[in-house]
Write an enzyme that holds these catalytic residues in place. Structure first.
Site, PDB file in Angstrom:
ATOM      1  N   CYS A   2      10.496 -15.885 -11.121  1.00 56.70           N
ATOM      2  CA  CYS A   2       9.559 -16.434 -12.089  1.00 56.70           C
ATOM      3  C   CYS A   2       9.510 -15.477 -13.274  1.00 56.70           C
ATOM      4  O   CYS A   2       9.995 -14.351 -13.189  1.00 56.70           O
ATOM      5  CB  CYS A   2       8.159 -16.520 -11.489  1.00 56.70           C
ATOM      6  SG  CYS A   2       8.121 -17.436  -9.949  1.00 56.70           S
ATOM      7  N   ARG A  27      13.978 -17.793 -16.476  1.00 58.14           N
ATOM      8  CA  ARG A  27      13.694 -17.275 -15.130  1.00 58.14           C
ATOM      9  C   ARG A  27      13.034 -18.326 -14.223  1.00 58.14           C
ATOM     10  O   ARG A  27      12.863 -18.096 -13.031  1.00 58.14           O
ATOM     11  CB  ARG A  27      12.756 -16.061 -15.227  1.00 58.14           C
ATOM     12  CG  ARG A  27      13.317 -14.944 -16.068  1.00 58.14           C
ATOM     13  CD  ARG A  27      12.345 -13.794 -16.128  1.00 58.14           C
ATOM     14  NE  ARG A  27      12.112 -13.260 -14.805  1.00 58.14           N
ATOM     15  CZ  ARG A  27      12.862 -12.381 -14.194  1.00 58.14           C
ATOM     16  NH1 ARG A  27      13.943 -11.914 -14.805  1.00 58.14           N
ATOM     17  NH2 ARG A  27      12.568 -11.944 -13.001  1.00 58.14           N
ATOM     18  N   TRP A  73       9.299 -20.532 -10.836  1.00 56.90           N
ATOM     19  CA  TRP A  73      10.476 -21.059 -10.139  1.00 56.90           C
ATOM     20  C   TRP A  73      10.036 -21.091  -8.680  1.00 56.90           C
ATOM     21  O   TRP A  73       9.946 -20.059  -8.028  1.00 56.90           O
ATOM     22  CB  TRP A  73      11.653 -20.110 -10.352  1.00 56.90           C
ATOM     23  CG  TRP A  73      12.894 -20.478  -9.609  1.00 56.90           C
ATOM     24  CD1 TRP A  73      13.337 -19.951  -8.433  1.00 56.90           C
ATOM     25  CD2 TRP A  73      13.884 -21.422 -10.003  1.00 56.90           C
ATOM     26  NE1 TRP A  73      14.526 -20.522  -8.078  1.00 56.90           N
ATOM     27  CE2 TRP A  73      14.887 -21.428  -9.020  1.00 56.90           C
ATOM     28  CE3 TRP A  73      14.014 -22.281 -11.107  1.00 56.90           C
ATOM     29  CZ2 TRP A  73      16.004 -22.249  -9.099  1.00 56.90           C
ATOM     30  CZ3 TRP A  73      15.137 -23.083 -11.179  1.00 56.90           C
ATOM     31  CH2 TRP A  73      16.113 -23.058 -10.189  1.00 56.90           C
ATOM     32  N   ASN A  99       5.486 -12.490  -9.226  1.00 53.93           N
ATOM     33  CA  ASN A  99       6.883 -12.884  -9.041  1.00 53.93           C
ATOM     34  C   ASN A  99       7.363 -12.172  -7.795  1.00 53.93           C
ATOM     35  O   ASN A  99       7.115 -10.979  -7.630  1.00 53.93           O
ATOM     36  CB  ASN A  99       7.690 -12.441 -10.270  1.00 53.93           C
ATOM     37  CG  ASN A  99       9.169 -12.708 -10.112  1.00 53.93           C
ATOM     38  OD1 ASN A  99       9.567 -13.664  -9.446  1.00 53.93           O
ATOM     39  ND2 ASN A  99       9.987 -11.862 -10.707  1.00 53.93           N
ATOM     40  N   GLY A 100       8.029 -12.886  -6.895  1.00 54.13           N
ATOM     41  CA  GLY A 100       8.538 -12.251  -5.679  1.00 54.13           C
ATOM     42  C   GLY A 100       8.148 -13.053  -4.460  1.00 54.13           C
ATOM     43  O   GLY A 100       7.714 -14.207  -4.565  1.00 54.13           O
ATOM     44  N   GLU A 456      37.362 -17.829  -2.316  1.00 51.04           N
ATOM     45  CA  GLU A 456      36.343 -17.726  -3.359  1.00 51.04           C
ATOM     46  C   GLU A 456      36.864 -16.861  -4.517  1.00 51.04           C
ATOM     47  O   GLU A 456      36.640 -17.177  -5.687  1.00 51.04           O
ATOM     48  CB  GLU A 456      35.043 -17.155  -2.761  1.00 51.04           C
ATOM     49  CG  GLU A 456      33.927 -16.860  -3.729  1.00 51.04           C
ATOM     50  CD  GLU A 456      33.455 -18.061  -4.548  1.00 51.04           C
ATOM     51  OE1 GLU A 456      33.859 -19.192  -4.270  1.00 51.04           O
ATOM     52  OE2 GLU A 456      32.710 -17.831  -5.511  1.00 51.04           O
ATOM     53  N   LYS A 460      37.242 -18.187  -8.333  1.00 54.71           N
ATOM     54  CA  LYS A 460      36.554 -17.529  -9.440  1.00 54.71           C
ATOM     55  C   LYS A 460      37.571 -17.181 -10.530  1.00 54.71           C
ATOM     56  O   LYS A 460      37.339 -17.409 -11.700  1.00 54.71           O
ATOM     57  CB  LYS A 460      35.890 -16.259  -8.910  1.00 54.71           C
ATOM     58  CG  LYS A 460      34.561 -15.922  -9.443  1.00 54.71           C
ATOM     59  CD  LYS A 460      33.371 -16.625  -8.873  1.00 54.71           C
ATOM     60  CE  LYS A 460      33.460 -18.119  -8.784  1.00 54.71           C
ATOM     61  NZ  LYS A 460      32.385 -18.745  -8.069  1.00 54.71           N
ATOM     62  N   GLU A 463      38.961 -20.405 -12.362  1.00 53.00           N
ATOM     63  CA  GLU A 463      38.054 -21.187 -13.216  1.00 53.00           C
ATOM     64  C   GLU A 463      37.682 -20.474 -14.514  1.00 53.00           C
ATOM     65  O   GLU A 463      37.446 -21.130 -15.513  1.00 53.00           O
ATOM     66  CB  GLU A 463      36.817 -21.676 -12.462  1.00 53.00           C
ATOM     67  CG  GLU A 463      35.793 -20.637 -12.128  1.00 53.00           C
ATOM     68  CD  GLU A 463      34.604 -21.212 -11.351  1.00 53.00           C
ATOM     69  OE1 GLU A 463      34.067 -22.241 -11.746  1.00 53.00           O
ATOM     70  OE2 GLU A 463      34.211 -20.580 -10.359  1.00 53.00           O
ATOM     71  N   HIS A 479      55.407 -19.284   6.176  1.00 49.83           N
ATOM     72  CA  HIS A 479      55.644 -20.716   6.378  1.00 49.83           C
ATOM     73  C   HIS A 479      55.835 -21.441   5.052  1.00 49.83           C
ATOM     74  O   HIS A 479      55.724 -22.669   4.993  1.00 49.83           O
ATOM     75  CB  HIS A 479      54.485 -21.326   7.176  1.00 49.83           C
ATOM     76  CG  HIS A 479      54.311 -20.684   8.516  1.00 49.83           C
ATOM     77  ND1 HIS A 479      55.226 -20.824   9.533  1.00 49.83           N
ATOM     78  CD2 HIS A 479      53.371 -19.838   8.992  1.00 49.83           C
ATOM     79  CE1 HIS A 479      54.836 -20.122  10.587  1.00 49.83           C
ATOM     80  NE2 HIS A 479      53.707 -19.498  10.271  1.00 49.83           N
ATOM     81  N   LYS A 576      28.046 -26.850 -14.978  1.00 45.71           N
ATOM     82  CA  LYS A 576      27.334 -26.114 -13.923  1.00 45.71           C
ATOM     83  C   LYS A 576      26.977 -27.027 -12.760  1.00 45.71           C
ATOM     84  O   LYS A 576      27.044 -26.636 -11.611  1.00 45.71           O
ATOM     85  CB  LYS A 576      26.072 -25.486 -14.528  1.00 45.71           C
ATOM     86  CG  LYS A 576      25.257 -24.647 -13.551  1.00 45.71           C
ATOM     87  CD  LYS A 576      25.973 -23.342 -13.250  1.00 45.71           C
ATOM     88  CE  LYS A 576      25.332 -22.558 -12.143  1.00 45.71           C
ATOM     89  NZ  LYS A 576      26.287 -21.655 -11.477  1.00 45.71           N
TER      90      LYS A 576
HETATM   91  C1  F6R Z   1      32.389 -22.339  -8.813  1.00 44.72           C
HETATM   92  C2  F6R Z   1      31.297 -23.275  -8.815  1.00 44.72           C
HETATM   93  C3  F6R Z   1      31.510 -24.634  -8.254  1.00 44.72           C
HETATM   94  C4  F6R Z   1      30.295 -25.052  -7.425  1.00 44.72           C
HETATM   95  C5  F6R Z   1      30.450 -26.506  -6.956  1.00 44.72           C
HETATM   96  C6  F6R Z   1      29.326 -26.927  -6.041  1.00 44.72           C
HETATM   97  O1  F6R Z   1      32.041 -21.129  -9.411  1.00 44.72           O
HETATM   98  O2  F6R Z   1      30.226 -22.963  -9.256  1.00 44.72           O
HETATM   99  O3  F6R Z   1      32.672 -24.689  -7.490  1.00 44.72           O
HETATM  100  O4  F6R Z   1      30.208 -24.200  -6.334  1.00 44.72           O
HETATM  101  O5  F6R Z   1      30.481 -27.355  -8.063  1.00 44.72           O
HETATM  102  O6  F6R Z   1      28.099 -26.766  -6.668  1.00 44.72           O
HETATM  103  P1  F6R Z   1      26.742 -26.766  -5.847  1.00 44.72           P
HETATM  104  O7  F6R Z   1      26.733 -25.565  -4.999  1.00 44.72           O
HETATM  105  O8  F6R Z   1      25.694 -26.751  -6.909  1.00 44.72           O
HETATM  106  O9  F6R Z   1      26.736 -28.022  -5.046  1.00 44.72           O
END
Ligand code: F6R
Length: 581
Positions: A2, A27, A73, A99-100, A456, A460, A463, A479, A576
């Site tokens: 928050c 936040r 939040w 906050n916390g 992962e 990262k 992307e 293989h 996002k």
């Molecule tokens: C990668 C990334 C995406 C999300 C995916 C699922 O950095 O952010 O691969 O992980 O779109 O998103 P959520 O977790 O919001 O369902």
């Protein structure tokens, strides 16, 4: 997470606070409130954004030079007016924002209820006001009552409190951010510097456990016993853009660093919703997309190996086509945003088939919370950068807490500190990034619990750097993929000292012989000797290695992206939250 703020001085407090809340809105943004003291304490609060609530409730019509504010939040309790801050005691004379997460709130609340205190909200915050009231009823001064109350709290908190009759603000911080700003005839406190940067550039760095009392002309800092301590003010010179990102050039880097704090919050998450379900069901299906899918692979490994469950992990968009849940199936859906259409569709399908659904998400009242049967929140605060970083670590933290809290052999509390030590290698990792940023293909190898982390790492990197990156289990190379290895191709080998390390040494030699440039993330001396470069990790209980392997991969992706002049916060073609199937 928050945003909180307090002001005492000669300006109109409601103006300073409303403006500060707008700057703190990144936040949290589900409900907003303000309290101004001008002889009596006046509270205005409601569900909504700062703009909506401050306009509708006319915050800036409130007169007075002393006040506090909050943008929420939600963690404990849904976003609604009753749960919005500020909260107050039974009399309305002790008012505060927080906050916390107060971990021991259940026993503390019942202690107060037995003494006759009545609560208006579901939050863990409200009990703090009632405790201060209780100590004052017992005859202690407001200051001592505040100190005694803070002493009782377990968990993380930054607290900013007004007490009627006092022309000062009481503040405390532990494992939650809070800054103290010093102006001319005015003092500020806030979750973050940007909230008050247009009023002052002088700040007193508060340490974890510090308590302070601020008034118009003065501030005093105390340790948690109430002994006065000295904290030296610093001057900062940030542009407003830098300030918004907490001094970091990008949200992604800020969020990577924020993990130290948010893992702590995630380890305090309420995972009780999982207890009965994990006892009741032996057949478990996991559904998720992208980064969340990688977290689900870690969960799958742990549920199978340590809890003896039969587990499948399925990419959400594939789930309706390849999966046949029944009423005997527990489906665990993981989604940071709670809005990913593929995951929500998968949950709907699972429910139609009669399965029970537990969702892990970061966003309170997101769509997934309306379709799942039970919810666990990640407590990671809003993530702004498109690439998920802190929320992946928070997903891991919540997963580990679900499975291992109470297990004396697995010390989860050490994780934030260990991550801090990995972050100290940032400059070195930046130099490693410089060596690979002009490559076309990069491979990641892992085995066992490290394989999902290799996946992962590859996601990262691709992307945000647009470099083709693939992850393979070490044994799979021979293989097929081995034919892709030629002189100078970087191969990032995840080789913690665990049951996989001797086999990983074999995989490493396999690619090295074919000319690969090997970057190892390891704490195994033999692997270090063979690799061209090593990023070191500490020795830990092997089950905890996913946390420490993740951080160098995030930093590596970030710095490759920077070298290539790409904005890591806004990679091309990506959003996002993916709300279309
Ligand atoms: C990668 C990334 C995406 C999300 C995916 C699922 O950095 O952010 O691969 O992980 O779109 O998103 P959520 O977790 O919001 O369902």
């Amino acid at each position: 997470m928050c945003g909180i703020i307090g002001y005492v001085g000669s300006k109109r407090a409601s103006d300073v606070i409303t403006e500060g809340l707008k700057r703190l809105e990144y936040r949290g943004y589900d409900s907003v409130g303000i309290a101004i003291y001008n002889g009596g304490i006046h509270i205005r609060k409601e569900k909504g954004t700062v703009e909506e609530v401050s306009t509708a409730l006319q915050f800036t019509n409130l007169d007075g030079h002393l006040g506090i504010g909050h943008t929420r939040w939600a963690t404990h309790g849904a976003p609604c007016k009753d749960n919005a801050h500020p909260h107050h005691d039974c009399t309305g004379k002790v008012v505060l924002v927080h906050n916390g997460v107060i971990e021991n709130f259940i026993p503390l609340k019942s202690e107060l209820e037995k003494k006759g205190h009545r609560f208006n909200s579901e939050t863990d915050t409200e009990l703090i006001a009632h405790f201060i009231e209780q100590y004052m009823n017992d005859g202690l001064s407001p200051f001592i009552s505040f100190i005694r109350t803070v002493e009782r709290l377990k968990g993380s908190y930054s607290i900013v409190s007004l007490i009627e009759g006092e022309d000062k603000i009481y503040i405390a911080r532990k494992n939650s951010p809070l800054i103290l700003g010093v102006g001319k005839d005015e003092m500020f406190c806030a979750s973050d510097i940007p909230a008050v940067l247009n009023h002052t550039k002088t700040f007193v760095p508060l340490e974890e456990g510090d308590i302070a009392v601020i008034s118009k002309l003065d501030y005093t800092v105390y340790d948690h016993f109430g002994n006065q301590i000295k904290r030296t003010p610093i001057e900062i010179n940030w542009s407003s853009e830098m300030a918004e990102k907490g001094g970091y050039p990008h949200f992604m880097l800020k969020e990577i660093h924020d993990q130290v704090h948010f893992i702590y919050e995630s380890l305090a998450a309420d995972v009780s919703a999982s207890e009965d379900l994990l006892n009741l069901f032996d057949n478990i299906q996991l559904v998720a997309a992208g980064t969340s899918y990688h977290a689900s692979l870690v969960l799958k490994y742990l549920l199978q190996k340590f809890k003896g469950k039969t587990v499948e992990s399925i990419i959400a968009s594939e789930y309706p086509f390849v999966s046949f849940p029944t009423k005997d199936t527990l489906v665990i859906a993981i989604s940071q945003s709670g809005e990913t259409a593929d995951t929500i569709q998968a949950v709907r399908y699972a429910k139609q088939c009669g399965a029970k659904v537990l969702a892990l998400t970061n966003v309170v009242q997101s769509s997934i919370t309306r379709v799942a049967d039970k919810i666990i929140y990640l407590n990671a605060g809003p993530e702004v950068s498109v690439a998920a970083t802190k929320t992946f670590s928070s997903q891991l933290a919540v997963i580990y807490k679900m499975l291992f809290s109470g297990d004396k052999n697995i010390d989860l509390s050490q994780i934030p500190q260990i991550i801090e030590t990995i972050l100290q290698q940032e400059e070195f990792i930046r130099s490693v990034a410089a060596q690979i940023s002009n490559k076309k293909n990069i491979f990641f190898l892992g085995r066992g619990l490290s394989y999902p982390i290799a996946m992962e790492g590859a996601l990262k990197l691709k992307e945000i750097s647009y470099i083709h990156a693939e992850a393979y289990p070490g044994g799979e190379l021979k293989h097929g993929p081995l034919s892709l290895i030629e002189n100078g191709v970087p191969v990032i080998v995840l080789a913690p000292d665990d049951e996989t390390s001797s086999k990983m040494l074999g995989s490493l030699k396999e690619v090295k012989t074919r000319g690969a440039y090997v970057i190892a993330i390891t704490n195994n001396p033999e692997i270090e000797k063979e690799a061209h470069i090593s990023i070191n990790i500490p020795h830990l209980n092997p089950i905890l290695y996913p946390f420490v392997l993740t951080i160098p991969l995030q930093l590596l992706a970030y710095y490759v992206s920077i070298r290539k002049d790409i904005d890591p916060d806004r990679p091309r073609n990506l959003a996002k939250s993916v709300t279309v199937e």
